[in-house]
Structure formats: C-alpha cells, structure tokens
Design a protein around this motif. Sequence first.
Motif, PDB file in Angstrom:
ATOM      1  N   GLY A  35       0.837  -1.296  -0.393  1.00 44.78           N
ATOM      2  CA  GLY A  35      -0.061  -0.008   0.028  1.00 44.78           C
ATOM      3  C   GLY A  35       0.984   1.041  -0.025  1.00 44.78           C
ATOM      4  O   GLY A  35       1.677   1.269  -0.673  1.00 44.78           O
ATOM      5  N   PHE A  36       0.673   2.216   0.790  1.00 41.24           N
ATOM      6  CA  PHE A  36       1.246   3.369   0.821  1.00 41.24           C
ATOM      7  C   PHE A  36       2.719   3.245   1.361  1.00 41.24           C
ATOM      8  O   PHE A  36       2.762   2.477   2.140  1.00 41.24           O
ATOM      9  N   ARG A  37       3.816   3.664   0.903  1.00 35.02           N
ATOM     10  CA  ARG A  37       5.188   3.368   1.145  1.00 35.02           C
ATOM     11  C   ARG A  37       5.648   4.676   1.855  1.00 35.02           C
ATOM     12  O   ARG A  37       5.887   5.773   1.152  1.00 35.02           O
ATOM     13  N   HIS A  38       6.312   4.548   3.163  1.00 34.93           N
ATOM     14  CA  HIS A  38       6.603   5.697   3.818  1.00 34.93           C
ATOM     15  C   HIS A  38       8.311   5.895   3.555  1.00 34.93           C
ATOM     16  O   HIS A  38       8.948   5.075   3.379  1.00 34.93           O
ATOM     17  N   GLN A  39       8.547   7.437   3.090  1.00 34.59           N
ATOM     18  CA  GLN A  39       9.880   7.527   2.988  1.00 34.59           C
ATOM     19  C   GLN A  39      11.045   7.260   3.845  1.00 34.59           C
ATOM     20  O   GLN A  39      12.169   6.747   3.712  1.00 34.59           O
ATOM     21  N   SER A  40      10.231   7.183   5.331  1.00 32.99           N
ATOM     22  CA  SER A  40      11.405   7.055   6.369  1.00 32.99           C
ATOM     23  C   SER A  40      11.790   5.621   6.478  1.00 32.99           C
ATOM     24  O   SER A  40      12.384   4.969   7.372  1.00 32.99           O
ATOM     25  N   ILE A  41      11.304   4.495   5.430  1.00 29.69           N
ATOM     26  CA  ILE A  41      11.634   3.200   5.852  1.00 29.69           C
ATOM     27  C   ILE A  41      13.179   3.176   5.363  1.00 29.69           C
ATOM     28  O   ILE A  41      13.617   2.287   6.339  1.00 29.69           O
ATOM     29  N   SER A  42      13.744   3.699   4.617  1.00 28.59           N
ATOM     30  CA  SER A  42      15.455   3.558   4.372  1.00 28.59           C
ATOM     31  C   SER A  42      15.934   4.000   5.711  1.00 28.59           C
ATOM     32  O   SER A  42      16.843   3.664   6.100  1.00 28.59           O
ATOM     33  N   ASP A  77      14.413 -14.646  16.788  1.00 31.29           N
ATOM     34  CA  ASP A  77      13.945 -14.456  17.960  1.00 31.29           C
ATOM     35  C   ASP A  77      12.881 -13.306  18.174  1.00 31.29           C
ATOM     36  O   ASP A  77      11.825 -13.384  18.835  1.00 31.29           O
ATOM     37  N   VAL A  78      12.910 -12.467  16.983  1.00 32.84           N
ATOM     38  CA  VAL A  78      11.739 -11.497  16.854  1.00 32.84           C
ATOM     39  C   VAL A  78      11.864 -11.040  15.436  1.00 32.84           C
ATOM     40  O   VAL A  78      12.689 -10.917  14.684  1.00 32.84           O
ATOM     41  N   VAL A  79      10.390 -10.680  14.955  1.00 35.01           N
ATOM     42  CA  VAL A  79      10.418 -10.043  13.554  1.00 35.01           C
ATOM     43  C   VAL A  79       9.894  -8.670  14.012  1.00 35.01           C
ATOM     44  O   VAL A  79       8.930  -8.498  14.712  1.00 35.01           O
ATOM     45  N   ILE A  80      10.477  -7.817  13.235  1.00 41.29           N
ATOM     46  CA  ILE A  80      10.017  -6.486  13.517  1.00 41.29           C
ATOM     47  C   ILE A  80       9.590  -5.989  12.145  1.00 41.29           C
ATOM     48  O   ILE A  80      10.158  -5.914  11.115  1.00 41.29           O
ATOM     49  N   LEU A  81       8.153  -5.533  12.095  1.00 37.59           N
ATOM     50  CA  LEU A  81       7.275  -5.021  11.044  1.00 37.59           C
ATOM     51  C   LEU A  81       7.527  -3.537  11.139  1.00 37.59           C
ATOM     52  O   LEU A  81       7.096  -2.739  11.723  1.00 37.59           O
ATOM     53  N   THR A  82       8.588  -3.423   9.889  1.00 30.53           N
ATOM     54  CA  THR A  82       8.762  -1.934   9.876  1.00 30.53           C
ATOM     55  C   THR A  82       8.216  -1.381   8.911  1.00 30.53           C
ATOM     56  O   THR A  82       8.352  -1.065   7.716  1.00 30.53           O
ATOM     57  N   THR A  83       6.940  -0.479   9.304  1.00 34.86           N
ATOM     58  CA  THR A  83       6.356   0.479   8.421  1.00 34.86           C
ATOM     59  C   THR A  83       5.804  -0.270   7.217  1.00 34.86           C
ATOM     60  O   THR A  83       5.823   0.074   6.183  1.00 34.86           O
ATOM     61  N   THR A  84       5.120  -1.606   7.487  1.00 36.37           N
ATOM     62  CA  THR A  84       4.440  -2.368   6.422  1.00 36.37           C
ATOM     63  C   THR A  84       3.442  -1.630   6.153  1.00 36.37           C
ATOM     64  O   THR A  84       2.616  -0.989   7.117  1.00 36.37           O
ATOM     65  N   THR A  85       2.647  -2.206   4.916  1.00 36.68           N
ATOM     66  CA  THR A  85       1.438  -1.861   4.759  1.00 36.68           C
ATOM     67  C   THR A  85       0.927  -2.863   3.629  1.00 36.68           C
ATOM     68  O   THR A  85       1.409  -3.495   2.926  1.00 36.68           O
ATOM     69  N   GLY A  86      -0.462  -2.966   3.716  1.00 33.52           N
ATOM     70  CA  GLY A  86      -1.371  -3.713   2.847  1.00 33.52           C
ATOM     71  C   GLY A  86      -1.237  -5.044   3.174  1.00 33.52           C
ATOM     72  O   GLY A  86      -0.776  -5.650   4.228  1.00 33.52           O
ATOM     73  N   THR A  87      -1.502  -5.862   2.141  1.00 30.94           N
ATOM     74  CA  THR A  87      -1.676  -7.494   2.224  1.00 30.94           C
ATOM     75  C   THR A  87      -0.344  -8.093   1.805  1.00 30.94           C
ATOM     76  O   THR A  87       0.034  -7.900   0.769  1.00 30.94           O
ATOM     77  N   ILE A  88       0.456  -8.627   2.686  1.00 26.93           N
ATOM     78  CA  ILE A  88       1.854  -8.844   2.536  1.00 26.93           C
ATOM     79  C   ILE A  88       2.418 -10.221   2.492  1.00 26.93           C
ATOM     80  O   ILE A  88       3.341 -10.557   2.382  1.00 26.93           O
ATOM     81  N   PHE A  89       1.497 -11.040   3.115  1.00 28.42           N
ATOM     82  CA  PHE A  89       1.638 -12.483   3.299  1.00 28.42           C
ATOM     83  C   PHE A  89       0.552 -13.415   2.376  1.00 28.42           C
ATOM     84  O   PHE A  89      -0.679 -12.932   2.478  1.00 28.42           O
TER      85      PHE A  89
END
Length: 244
Positions: A35-42, A77-89
């Motif tokens: 979905g929307f992609r945030h500029q801050s992801i990088s 040990d941990v999954v970090i969902l970093t500003t994900t959007t939409g249907t991703i799986f």
Amino acid sequence: MNLKKSLLTLGLIFSIALVAPAQQFRALVFSKTAGFRHQSISDAVVALKKMGKTHVFSVYTTEDASVFTDENLAKYDVVILTTTTGTIFNAEQKAAFQKFVQSGKGVVGIHSATDTEYEWPWYNKMIGAYFLSHPAQQTLRLEVVDQNHPATWHLPKNWLWTDELYEFREINPDIKVLVKADESTYKVAKGNGDNHPMAWYHDFDGGRVFYTALGHVESAWEDPDFLKHLYGGIWYAATGHPMK
C-alpha cells in the motif's frame, strides 16, 4: 615467507573471532509494502542496523515475504514489522508467522504495521489494532501511562513529540497501553477520545508483541528518546525478560 604470512593472517582471523561479541538475539526486519510506502523506511532500516551493532544483536533486513517459512523463521527471536502496509503475506506465510509467535517468539510493529493485513483477524488481535485515520503532522503531548516497561523506563511522564498521529479502530481490549495521545493538545482527525493508545504491548498466542505508532517522520530515526523507546520494545519482545 608466504607460509609465515598465511599463518599470521589465520592467527589474526582467529583472534578476531575470539573477541567478537556473542549476539544477544536475532532480529528479522521486514519492511514490505503493498500500500502506501513511507519515505522513512530507508532511515528505519539504517537505524535498526546501527542499533544492532550498538546493542549487540544481529539484524537481517528484507522485503521478501518468502522468508516466512517454518525453517527460516526458526532462526530468529523477533520479527520487526517496519512500517509495512497492505496485504503482504500469502496463506503459507501467514501459517508460518503464526507458528513463530506460538513457539514463544516476539513481534515488534512500527507505525503502519497497523495499516497491514486488514482481512486477517489473527493479525488484528496480534498487532493490537487497525489504522483508522490521521490528521496532518503535528506536535502533541504524549502521556506515558506506564513507566515500568523497558520501552518507557527512560521517558518523562509528559513527552512532547512531533509525528503523524495515528488513530485506531478494532483495538484489542487485552493490550497493555504504555503511551497515550492527549487529544486536547492537537487537532485530531476522527480521534479516539480519552483512551487513545500510541504504544502498547501484550502477551499473545504464546508470544510477545510490542507496537509503537511513532516513526513516520524521518527525524524520529535520529531521536535518542524514540530509539531507546523502540529498543526497549525490541528487547522485551525478543528476550521476554521480566519488567521491573
């Protein structure tokens, strides 16, 4: 002479290996967007890699959902969902993710992780809420309502913050709220009223989950208080250490 150099090189490599610090835990940083992609992801990915070096945990970053298999997720040990959007799986990846959580592992959601997987009820309960709306970026008073969590140990009761301020729907009543938005200090879109959570955690389906709505703006990823807030949540989700 070449043999001596080779032996010297091997000895140096061996010495470096001996002093290299053991990693506390392994984190999978996942930032796929549909979905929307945030500029801050990088900025987020760079900051999380640096955080791993500073706090001695390993970081693997990807946007490839095919890594969500039973065998591969067992490495982390941990999954970090970093500003994900939409249907991703897809269905198989969803099943692997559920097994990961049910095995006692951790999940961290950042910002639009709540703007993700709207048609997956398990995900809604796990992440804690779904995104509803947000007003223009503003400064507000964040109220730290629980200072007994590693994500908030360092924070003042009143935290002045500037960000894109999420409002939520379908909030899981079992979440434990850490930080709330004071809606009297900014112009809301639709609003959540007096109980407007902005960061929370909970035990869920055998695992541990931490979520923060902060992190839309690029500057957040250079802010020491935000980074400590996030690392506290990651440490909790990854290790399950008791809170004091």
